[in-house]
Design a protein around this motif. Structure first.
Motif, PDB file in Angstrom:
ATOM      1  N   VAL A 217     -41.373 -10.897   1.355  1.00 54.68           N
ATOM      2  CA  VAL A 217     -40.622  -9.425   0.836  1.00 54.68           C
ATOM      3  C   VAL A 217     -41.610  -8.636   1.995  1.00 54.68           C
ATOM      4  O   VAL A 217     -41.043  -8.110   2.464  1.00 54.68           O
ATOM      5  N   LEU A 218     -42.747  -8.290   1.823  1.00 48.37           N
ATOM      6  CA  LEU A 218     -43.249  -7.914   2.784  1.00 48.37           C
ATOM      7  C   LEU A 218     -43.471  -7.840   4.338  1.00 48.37           C
ATOM      8  O   LEU A 218     -43.083  -7.239   5.207  1.00 48.37           O
ATOM      9  N   LEU A 219     -43.074  -9.118   4.585  1.00 45.22           N
ATOM     10  CA  LEU A 219     -43.265  -9.313   5.835  1.00 45.22           C
ATOM     11  C   LEU A 219     -41.862  -9.392   6.977  1.00 45.22           C
ATOM     12  O   LEU A 219     -42.255  -9.041   7.530  1.00 45.22           O
ATOM     13  N   ALA A 220     -41.137 -10.074   5.659  1.00 43.89           N
ATOM     14  CA  ALA A 220     -39.753  -9.548   5.971  1.00 43.89           C
ATOM     15  C   ALA A 220     -39.771  -7.625   6.422  1.00 43.89           C
ATOM     16  O   ALA A 220     -38.527  -7.522   7.171  1.00 43.89           O
ATOM     17  N   GLY A 221     -40.597  -7.151   5.651  1.00 46.95           N
ATOM     18  CA  GLY A 221     -39.676  -5.619   5.082  1.00 46.95           C
ATOM     19  C   GLY A 221     -40.456  -5.026   7.052  1.00 46.95           C
ATOM     20  O   GLY A 221     -40.226  -4.618   7.755  1.00 46.95           O
ATOM     21  N   GLN A 222     -41.708  -5.955   6.967  1.00 47.05           N
ATOM     22  CA  GLN A 222     -42.294  -5.431   8.260  1.00 47.05           C
ATOM     23  C   GLN A 222     -41.458  -5.516  10.043  1.00 47.05           C
ATOM     24  O   GLN A 222     -41.061  -5.106  10.359  1.00 47.05           O
TER      25      GLN A 222
END
Length: 257
Positions: A217-222
């Motif tokens: 989730v964090l990587l996709a958001g970045q």
């Protein structure tokens, strides 16, 4: 008659005694001795070279250990890793050592300002190291991933960079330590990837969802890659629902922060 008998008995029988030395046999024995001596020297020299190469390479092991644990590495540490691997390569051709040398150059380049002239030179040299290493160890998923990164830094997401990324995934599809790095590259390259490349990235997304959904989730958001993740998880509704829940929670946390 007796004298004749004695003399006859004293003669060699069937050449068993008093025969002349066989020159061919002597040469063969001498040649075999030379071969064995040469082989012994060769083994001693090669053993020494292997030992010296191993000792030289050991100096870079603490840095490699930090990288395996996803810990930050300073430019000074990267320079030490490069020196260690160059020392190892002086004594013995080694695909993994060449890949590590390429990785060290990339780390040093990353520590420089984007407009630093030496940065491009370091990346180019890293690509050369990585190609050399991959010729010896073509199944190194780590090496292909670093080559994809280096090529993309030099020429954007060219066909060669995309192919290197796909080879990395094919060589080691379920390698947790490579997953975030390859996903970040895959998200960045997504607009230029062909169908095969996109299928490889979607496979990595599904694997990442099983390993650590919150980090995904964090990587996709970045990388603004939520649509890519949704495409990968559309046949796994329960996983997709949990992904959306974590995404919403993460957005709320950022707003409160």
């Amino acid at each position: 008659m007796a004298t004749v008998t004695v003399n006859a008995m004293s003669q060699p029988a069937n050449g068993e005694r008093g025969a002349a030395p066989d020159p061919i046999g002597c040469v063969q024995r001498w040649s075999l001795g030379v071969v064995l001596a040469t082989l012994a020297v060769f083994l001693v020299v090669m053993g020494s070279r292997f030992t010296l190469a191993s000792l030289a390479g050991l100096a870079g092991e603490p840095v490699l250990s930090k990288l395996r644990d996803a810990l930050p590495v300073t430019a000074h540490e990267a320079e030490g890793l490069l020196a260690a691997k160059q020392g190892e390569l002086k004594w013995r051709a080694n695909g993994e050592a060449a890949i590590d040398a390429g990785l060290a150059r990339l780390l040093i380049a990353e520590s420089l300002p984007a407009d630093e002239k030496n940065r491009a030179h370091l990346v180019s040299a890293a690509v050369t190291d990585l190609k050399q290493g991959l010729m010896a160890t073509p199944l190194s998923g780590r090496g292909w991933a670093r080559l994809a990164y280096g090529l993309a830094a030099l020429e954007g997401w060219s066909a060669a960079a995309q192919t290197a990324l796909q080879f990395s995934i094919a060589a080691a599809p379920f390698e947790p330590s490579l997953m975030p790095f390859r996903l970040r590259m895959g998200f960045q390259a997504w607009p230029t990837l062909d169908a095969r490349g996109r299928a490889a990235v979607l496979q990595q997304v599904r694997y990442a969802a099983k390993v650590d959904l919150r980090s995904l989730v964090l990587l996709a958001g970045q990388e603004r890659a939520f649509p890519v993740v949704r495409a990968a998880l559309r046949d796994e509704p329960h996983v997709l629902a949990e992904f959306e829940r974590l995404r919403t929670q993460s957005a709320s946390d950022r707003q409160r922060g």
